[in-house]
Enzyme design. Structure first.
Site, PDB file in Angstrom:
ATOM      1  N   ASP A  10       0.870  -1.165   0.000  1.00 56.18           N
ATOM      2  CA  ASP A  10       0.000   0.000   0.000  1.00 56.18           C
ATOM      3  C   ASP A  10       0.918   1.229   0.000  1.00 56.18           C
ATOM      4  OD1 ASP A  10      -2.352   1.603   0.434  1.00 56.18           O
ATOM      5  OD2 ASP A  10      -1.797   1.713   2.545  1.00 56.18           O
ATOM      6  N   ASP A  12      -0.307   5.079   0.863  1.00 57.85           N
ATOM      7  CA  ASP A  12      -0.624   6.085   1.882  1.00 57.85           C
ATOM      8  C   ASP A  12      -0.508   5.507   3.287  1.00 57.85           C
ATOM      9  OD1 ASP A  12      -1.963   8.612   0.374  1.00 57.85           O
ATOM     10  OD2 ASP A  12      -2.402   6.750  -0.682  1.00 57.85           O
TER      11      ASP A  12
END
Length: 216
Positions: A10, A12
């Site tokens: 991922d 963020d």
């Protein structure tokens, strides 16, 4: 040369310290509202796709020049560069699959020489955001599909894949990989995933790379 392994991350609050949509929200004067929706989505309180629609709608009218400003405010999480360089030296591939936006994620991927990247894309008209996304929405199911596709392209079993993320949107992906790591994650995510890292240093992921090697 065949890949020795695959790391899927991922972006963020995982690869980077910030939530890009929250930074965009601040530029739109909607910072508090968007941050509130982001927090609810990441903890699994509301559906990610719906939360994305709500947040992106609040960005309507922002000029696309805002991406350069936001990119300057982004900080890589400690250890990010070292992790990726070490994995590449070991013959691994690294992919990013993000509920964030290509307009920012592509720049991060280029700077870090990431092998694969997929993110959401914001719709633009006349140099301004329309308040909508364009194309495929990266949700929890899409993250799983992309992880499987990248593993397949490299002729890797899922047992040879490590995934790292922090939000509810990442849980299925984390549980699909041979080792899925909840990185400084929300309680609901930690409860659903076997492996955790609770200090913000991505070099710690290398300990799990060694663990994967020990399994073989």
């Amino acid at each position: 040369m065949a890949a020795k392994g695959l790391l899927v991350m991922d972006v963020d609050s995982t690869l980077i310290e910030e939530e890009v949509i929250d930074l965009l929200g601040e530029k739109a004067g909607m910072g508090d509202k968007i941050s509130e929706i982001t927090a609810a989505a990441m903890s699994g309180e509301i559906d990610f796709k719906e939360s994305l629609r709500e947040r992106v709608a609040l960005l309507s009218g922002l000029p696309t020049t805002i991406f350069d400003d936001v990119y300057k405010e982004i900080h890589l999480t400690k250890g990010a560069t070292g992790l990726i360089e070490t994995l590449h030296a070991k013959g691994w591939k690294v992919g990013l699959v993000s509920g964030g936006f290509h307009e920012i994620v592509d720049k991060i991927a280029r700077d870090l020489k990431i092998d694969y990247v997929f993110a959401n894309r914001l719709s633009v008209e006349n140099g301004h955001l329309t308040g909508k996304t364009h194309g495929t929405v990266v949700d929890k199911d899409f993250k799983v599909d992309r992880l499987k596709q990248w593993a397949n392209e490299n002729k890797l079993n899922l047992s040879e894949v490590i995934a790292v993320g922090d939000g509810a949107n990442d849980i299925p992906m984390l549980n699909t990989a041979g080792i899925g790591i909840a990185f400084c994650a929300k309680p609901a995510v930690k409860a659903a995933v076997s492996y955790h890292i609770d200090k913000r240093n991505l070099l710690t992921v290398l300990e799990f790379v060694d663990k994967l090697a020990d399994k073989e």
